[in-house]
Design an enzyme around this catalytic site. Structure first.
Site, mmCIF file in Angstrom:
data_model
loop_
_atom_site.group_PDB
_atom_site.id
_atom_site.type_symbol
_atom_site.label_atom_id
_atom_site.label_comp_id
_atom_site.label_asym_id
_atom_site.label_seq_id
_atom_site.Cartn_x
_atom_site.Cartn_y
_atom_site.Cartn_z
ATOM 1 N N GLU A 168 22.484 39.083 5.487
ATOM 2 C CA GLU A 168 22.944 40.057 4.473
ATOM 3 C C GLU A 168 23.557 41.324 5.076
ATOM 4 O O GLU A 168 23.759 42.317 4.405
ATOM 5 C CB GLU A 168 21.782 40.446 3.534
ATOM 6 C CG GLU A 168 21.773 39.719 2.212
ATOM 7 C CD GLU A 168 21.437 38.227 2.288
ATOM 8 O OE1 GLU A 168 21.059 37.729 3.378
ATOM 9 O OE2 GLU A 168 21.583 37.554 1.270
ATOM 10 N N TYR A 170 22.173 43.266 7.526
ATOM 11 C CA TYR A 170 21.218 44.268 8.023
ATOM 12 C C TYR A 170 21.225 44.297 9.563
ATOM 13 O O TYR A 170 21.967 43.548 10.209
ATOM 14 C CB TYR A 170 19.812 43.973 7.475
ATOM 15 C CG TYR A 170 19.713 44.244 5.984
ATOM 16 C CD1 TYR A 170 19.831 45.542 5.492
ATOM 17 C CD2 TYR A 170 19.520 43.212 5.075
ATOM 18 C CE1 TYR A 170 19.748 45.798 4.128
ATOM 19 C CE2 TYR A 170 19.440 43.461 3.706
ATOM 20 C CZ TYR A 170 19.559 44.750 3.241
ATOM 21 O OH TYR A 170 19.493 45.011 1.884
ATOM 22 N N ARG A 218 15.445 34.770 8.689
ATOM 23 C CA ARG A 218 16.515 34.591 7.694
ATOM 24 C C ARG A 218 17.846 34.771 8.413
ATOM 25 O O ARG A 218 18.214 35.876 8.835
ATOM 26 C CB ARG A 218 16.382 35.578 6.545
ATOM 27 C CG ARG A 218 17.439 35.305 5.489
ATOM 28 C CD ARG A 218 16.930 35.532 4.090
ATOM 29 N NE ARG A 218 17.867 34.931 3.143
ATOM 30 C CZ ARG A 218 18.153 35.456 1.968
ATOM 31 N NH1 ARG A 218 17.570 36.553 1.570
ATOM 32 N NH2 ARG A 218 19.005 34.861 1.166
ATOM 33 N N HIS A 256 26.108 42.314 2.323
ATOM 34 C CA HIS A 256 26.198 43.118 1.092
ATOM 35 C C HIS A 256 27.599 43.690 0.902
ATOM 36 O O HIS A 256 28.029 43.922 -0.215
ATOM 37 C CB HIS A 256 25.180 44.257 1.104
ATOM 38 C CG HIS A 256 23.776 43.779 0.847
ATOM 39 N ND1 HIS A 256 23.470 42.871 -0.135
ATOM 40 C CD2 HIS A 256 22.603 44.090 1.444
ATOM 41 C CE1 HIS A 256 22.166 42.642 -0.137
ATOM 42 N NE2 HIS A 256 21.623 43.360 0.819
ATOM 43 N N GLN A 343 21.106 42.468 -14.083
ATOM 44 C CA GLN A 343 21.032 43.723 -14.829
ATOM 45 C C GLN A 343 19.717 44.475 -14.681
ATOM 46 O O GLN A 343 19.714 45.699 -14.637
ATOM 47 C CB GLN A 343 21.305 43.447 -16.312
ATOM 48 C CG GLN A 343 22.751 43.174 -16.607
ATOM 49 C CD GLN A 343 22.989 42.808 -18.057
ATOM 50 O OE1 GLN A 343 23.468 41.727 -18.343
ATOM 51 N NE2 GLN A 343 22.655 43.666 -18.987
#
Ligand code: FAD
Ligand code: NAP
Ligand code: SF4
Length: 677
Positions: A168, A170, A218, A256, A343
């Site tokens: 992601e 990081y 991961r 991201h 949401q």
């Protein structure tokens, strides 16, 4: 004996020194509860429900190994012995329910939203306002020590292992890719150097925790950014991690900052599972598939086909903690499915609010919102079977009340029936399938096709009358609003009226964007769109032949010329969801939709829509003008005053307040009110 419904998914996984009860993992999600010591009782209750629901392995939200690794100031950290006492509440709760849990160690690197961030190099992330400092060699050594200390403390806290977050985008991902690693020392340059930090961290943690502690890594298997890794590099990192002592390889898709969606509703289910499948061929340890897997059938297929050894689902466990039990008992139609809207989960996390779930407002609020059986049964009427009314009726019935649900339509769903017509929102039908089943199970009496009046309601001796009649579309007072060119969004989405090739949309809220997206597609093509089409539209190469898995996206073929307008001067689409709005904007931009802000509407006539923008008059020569100009509450059933003797009237959802209404608020208001009756 294997499970008759999902024999592969629910088969145990033997890790040698320990066994997982099935192949389902609840992936890591930041709820916000892990950041404050006084929320650990709530966090323990949240995990307890998921463990009781039968999931094989749980991973906590990210916990930083040091202050420099904080994602947010004062975020969850494990670097002192004192930290273990709160975490023991969590591990005890999960173990009491027969589950297993790993603590995720997350060092955010340049993604940290704080001024002390560090990374491989000093390149600022496009999604952060802080510039990182490049770690010195001594800084790297102390970072390794932080990870090792953190893993040892996790072990002392009773965790069954740790997940090391390496995807992601990081910190460890930042070291792995040339996009962010421009070092010239032994930690940069060749892939052997770039992988040195994650591999060394795993090697040293394994040495410190011994052989009987799960180390999951991961791994970012498709970076989806320029300067990401090639497939060969992904494989060589995985093999080195295996050699260093990793027990399980979880997989991550996309940084991201990637401009390709990876988890929102419009991403086809299990879109990336085949990439995990290719990694499984290259290593001997179990591999876990993830991203947009939300129902047991897809998960079973992934395991049965040998694509992966386990399946990670994260948001589906916010939506339904009993996912595994229901699957195991063949009660799939009772699963409250995650609709991938983001949401109430990711949008909350990224705006620093506690995460929850649109379809399950109890998520991460287990100790605060409870649906307890009441000692006194009351007669309750709910008028309106949209999200608010469905939620109120089913929760009230679950609490033991006698409930009748009225709707003038012949089917339940309210506006959700309209929303699911929009391409990429097909998942919304799952929520209606869930509620339909729930109405049956809880014994709610359905009175469909009846537009009740206040007198009829009063005649039936209800003690509580809940008005959930929703909204009616706003008809703005623009000259020519009744012209034949004018259609409402209901005419388009619900009544399927023919729409011309040139269109102006008045109102650029969520519905204006949805209508634009709907009109770009051929409404006769079957939905959802196929995976190959979706991959071509976004320029994704699942084989990652190019670095990062990005290729040239296919040129779009929009069916219509569309102009989307608003009166506000702010950026069009600024009010859309934080983590999904950019996807909607990107789709419309790619398809040539013109977006105009600061518009004054003058009139509509045979020539089209007359507007002024910045004082300049223009005529938009369009075939149709579609009104998506917001909504007004429908409250005709509310009495002017509550009477002392009669039933108590309540308003929820759109009927209570049309402005800033969404299904998240509607469902939550219904549940909270019903639980309080
Ligand atoms: P409604 O859904 O409007 O339901 C009201 C019900 O009351 C209706 O079924 C109606 O038939 C019934 N009714 C009205 N009057 C009477 C009467 N007198 N007697 C009997 N029955 C009556 N929200 C999101 O959160 N995320 C999204 O992505 C999203 N996308 C959307 C896309 C579109 C195209 C649309 C139209 C809406 C979308 N929404 C979305 C909004 C969401 O659907 C609404 O916020 C939600 O449906 C409001 O719920 P409600 O129960 O208050 O009202
Ligand atoms: P909305 O988001 O409030 O947007 C209404 C639009 O109409 C705005 O662009 C507004 O902009 C314009 N408008 C308001 N009054 C007007 C008037 N008198 N004349 C002309 N234009 C006017 O409402 P919506 O699009 O109808 O959506 C309803 C709800 O559903 C929203 O609250 C939204 O949260 C939810 N929804 C969510 C999603 C999602 O993806 N999360 C998708 C669809 C819907 P100006 O005032 O600047 O012109
Ligand atoms: Fe899924 Fe939406 Fe709930 Fe998040 S808020 S868990 S995306 S249904």
């Amino acid at each position: 004996m294997s499970n008759p419904h999902f024999p592969h998914l629910l088969e145990p996984l033997d890790l040698g020194f320990t066994q997982l009860r099935n192949r389902v993992m609840m992936g890591s999600m930041h709820t916000g509860l892990e950041d404050r010591f006084y929320h650990y009782d709530k966090l323990a209750a949240y995990f307890r429900e998921r463990a009781r629901g039968g999931v094989g392995l749980i991973v906590t939200g990210g916990i930083s190994p040091s202050r420099r690794g904080w994602l947010l100031p004062f975020g969850g950290t494990m670097n002192f012995l004192g930290d273990i006492f709160n975490h023991r509440k969590v591990t005890r709760a999960v173990h009491e329910e027969g589950g297993k849990i790993l603590m995720q160690i997350l060092h955010s690197g340049r993604y940290g939203y704080q001024p002390f961030i560090v990374s491989a190099s000093d390149k600022q992330a496009p999604i952060s306002k802080f510039k990182p400092k490049a770690l010195s060699e001594a800084g790297i050594e102390s970072t390794i020590c932080d990870y090792v200390r953190c893993a040892k403390l996790a072990q002392k806290s009773g965790y069954d292992g740790v997940e090391i977050m390496g995807s992601e985008g990081y910190l460890l991902n930042q070291f792995l890719c040339v996009r962010t690693n421009q070092r010239t020392d032994q930690w940069g340059g060749s892939i052997e150097n770039r992988m040195r930090l994650p591999v060394e961290i795993v090697r040293r943690i394994r040495a410190a925790v011994g052989p009987n502690f799960i180390i999951m890594y991961r791994h970012s298997i498709l970076d989806l950014v320029e300067g990401g890794n090639s497939w060969d590099e992904v494989v060589s990192v995985a093999q080195a991690l295996e050699k260093a002592g990793v027990t399980l390889l979880n997989t991550g898709i996309g940084w991201h900052e990637a401009r390709v969606p990876t988890i929102v509703t419009s991403v086809p289910r299990a879109a990336f599972a085949s990439v995990s499948g290719r990694l499984k061929q290259a290593v001997k340890i179990p591999v876990i598939a993830s991203n947009r897997i939300n129902m047991p059938a897809e998960a079973e297929q992934i395991i049965a086909s040998g694509t992966a050894d386990m399946v990670s689902m994260a948001r589906p466990f916010l939506a339904d903690p009993e996912f595994v039990t229901k699957a195991a008992q063949g009660r799939v139609d009772e699963i409250n499915t995650c609709i991938a809207c983001n949401q109430a989960c990711l949008d909350h996390t990224f705006s620093n609010q506690r995460a929850s779930c649109l379809v399950n407002p109890r998520a991460a609020h287990e100790t605060e919102l409870q649906y307890r059986k009441k000692t006194v049964t009351k007669r309750v009427a709910v008028v309106g079977a949209g999200p608010a009314g469905l939620s109120a009726a089913t929760v009230a019935a679950e609490c033991g009340h006698e409930v009748t649900l009225f709707d003038s339509a012949l089917e339940i769903g309210g506006q959700f029936k309209i929303a699911m017509q929009v391409p990429g929102k097909e998942e919304f039908k799952e929520t209606l399938r869930y509620f339909k089943k729930r109405l049956q199970i809880t014994g709610v009496q359905l009175a469909l096709g009846q537009r009740v009046t206040q007198a009829e309601l009063l005649a039936q001796n209800f003690e509580h009358i809940i008005i959930a009649t929703g909204i009616t579309p706003r008809k703005p007072s623009i000259e020519g609003v009744d012209h034949a060119k004018v259609l409402s969004y209901l005419d388009v989405l619900l009544h399927k009226k023919t729409v011309g090739k040139k269109v102006a949309i008045i109102g650029a809220g969520g519905i204006g964007f949805d209508v634009a997206e709907y009109l770009l597609h051929d409404t006769n093509t079957s939905l959802p769109i196929s995976l190959p089409t979706w991959l071509r539209e976004w320029g994704i190469d699942l084989e990652a032949k190019e670095h990062g898995g990005l290729v040239q996206a296919e040129a779009p073929h929009p069916l219509r010329e569309i102009v989307l307008l608003q009166r506000k001067a702010s950026k069009v689409g600024a009010g859309l969801g934080k983590t999904s709005g950019w996807v909607h904007r990107a789709v419309l931009q790619r398809n040539g939709v013109k977006m105009l802000a600061g518009v004054d509407y003058q009139k509509i006539d045979d020539q089209g829509l007359h507007i002024t923008v910045g004082g300049q008059a223009q005529i938009l020569d369009v075939d149709h003008v579609i009104m998506c100009a917001g909504q007004e509450s429908l409250t005709e059933l509310m009495p002017a005053q509550q009477s002392e003797q009669g039933p108590r009237f309540h308003k929820i959802g759109g009927a209570a307040l049309a402005s800033e209404l969404d299904a998240k608020r509607a469902i939550k208001e219904g549940a909270v009110l019903a639980a309080s009756l």
